[in-house]
Design an enzyme around this catalytic site. Sequence first.
Site, PDB file in Angstrom:
ATOM      1  N   HIS B  38      27.825  46.753  99.644  1.00 18.38           N
ATOM      2  CA  HIS B  38      27.940  46.145 101.074  1.00 18.38           C
ATOM      3  C   HIS B  38      29.295  45.651 101.238  1.00 18.38           C
ATOM      4  O   HIS B  38      29.999  45.466 101.897  1.00 18.38           O
ATOM      5  CB  HIS B  38      26.592  45.243 101.437  1.00 18.38           C
ATOM      6  CG  HIS B  38      25.568  46.154 101.722  1.00 18.38           C
ATOM      7  ND1 HIS B  38      24.120  47.199 101.237  1.00 18.38           N
ATOM      8  CD2 HIS B  38      25.063  45.804 103.070  1.00 18.38           C
ATOM      9  CE1 HIS B  38      23.341  46.737 101.904  1.00 18.38           C
ATOM     10  NE2 HIS B  38      23.373  46.392 103.535  1.00 18.38           N
ATOM     11  N   LYS B 118      13.540  43.929 100.828  1.00 14.93           N
ATOM     12  CA  LYS B 118      12.103  42.418 101.248  1.00 14.93           C
ATOM     13  C   LYS B 118      12.678  41.213 102.325  1.00 14.93           C
ATOM     14  O   LYS B 118      14.130  40.615 101.681  1.00 14.93           O
ATOM     15  CB  LYS B 118      11.483  42.600  99.768  1.00 14.93           C
ATOM     16  CG  LYS B 118      12.020  41.834  98.973  1.00 14.93           C
ATOM     17  CD  LYS B 118      11.693  41.453  97.508  1.00 14.93           C
ATOM     18  CE  LYS B 118      12.134  41.419  95.833  1.00 14.93           C
ATOM     19  NZ  LYS B 118      12.483  39.930  96.051  1.00 14.93           N
TER      20      LYS B 118
END
Lengths: 289, 206
Positions: B38, B118
């Site tokens: 990212h 998650k």
Amino acid sequence: MENLTELLVELIRRASTDLPSDVEGALRAARDREDPGSAAASTLTVILENVALARAHSRPICQDTGTPIFYVRFPAGMSIRELQAQMEAAIAEATRRAYLRPNAVDSITGRNSGNNLGIGFPTFYWEEGEDEILDVALLLKGGGSENVSAQYSLPDESLHAGRDLEGVRRVVLAAVQKAQGEGCAPGFLGICIGGDRGTGYSWAKKQLLRPLDDVNPVPELAALEERLLRECNELGIGPMGFGGKTTILGVKIGAAHRLPASFFVTVAYMCWACRRARMTVRGGEVTYS
Amino acid sequence: MAIYYLSTPISEDDIRALHVGDTVYLSGVIVTGRDAAHKYMVETFIRAAEVPEGERPLYEELKRLLKGSAIYHCGPVVRQREDGRWEFVAAGPTTSIREEPYQADVIAHFGLRGVIGKGGMGARTLRACQEYGAAYLHAVGGAATLIADTVKEVLAVYKKDEFGVPEAFWVIRVENLPLVVTMDSHGRSIHEEVRTVSEENLRRLL
């Protein structure tokens, strides 16, 4: 000394690919408590299916195989240097066999060492025993749960937590609420009251080795463990933070002496995959538990 | 709470039909990417004045792969077969909130429809889901072997040597990956709702 590398690889394999029966039993009991059809119940069902699959195929329960933490009790005269070399060889071999993910990252360059060996990695604790038994306990401590672990310095004004067991109760509940589902709830709490900032965490983590059904020898702590377990589950966070009745499956508290100036409460959060295993070598005979 | 079977590429209509609490079984080609990935995507592709020459082939490949697909916050355990191909051994989700500074830009830039991970994400990502038509799909943390079994094929890997195995971009084909919608394109987040309820419960217990 005898080469124990292959036996240690087996210890690592067991820790990574299977759960202790008390942990699995607690997950099963939790699933049965949650409302049928709820996200909490289906999550716990997936978790239990995953555990059975991992065991059957000898594959890691979780891809984050964590920091390997070894607690070694060794007989007098045994060479720690040799034993550590064998344990490191076993870690590298277990990584090669994909029981462990390469997890040791150079903090300066960002490079992964590729074999789970590095500076201060894995972690070792050594203790000389009085008998001829070599006892190696291994805890695989995942990163998601490590990141939500917390240390409080009492008094904590914002939580009205003073330097007593009521203060401990308050900060532990706050830590669990703050963690939400991010530590892979339902989790286990290893707690240390006292110590310094360093020993606080190592004692708190060591509590995670205790079986779920043991009873704390200190009555006040036994009572607090029981109360915290009940109250953590009243927070309503639930498995993975989806909401539900099960947020925490076990609470274990230890106390260490502290400085007059300090009162730390350290909460080591362990994910539902509480991976601990033990190897005992007694007169050439090896047992795993 | 409905059950949906979705395949990549996912349409905006398919995503807008999802609501928090729904179950999704996802099939098709998705890409793993976590912390290093990212940071790299945002710094090298999105915020850079110009994409460096050497990084352009990967940029084009990621644009093609991610459009209408999902990024999976996952650092897998992998095994290389004797024929040189890779397989996933364990592949549960990692905590997503660490990507919060980057995720909204990645959704907008690459046209992602799904973010899989998650723990949920924050307000900026939730707004990006609303604005661009995406959803946050929660995998069961730690269910690594079960999820690895839904990975039928590893198609490619990028940046493995530079980022390491857990942080690389793994291009995988999945079949019926089980997920729960916990942030939808209508502005709802289970994570925010549970946080609020648990805060009230904490106040009562203190």
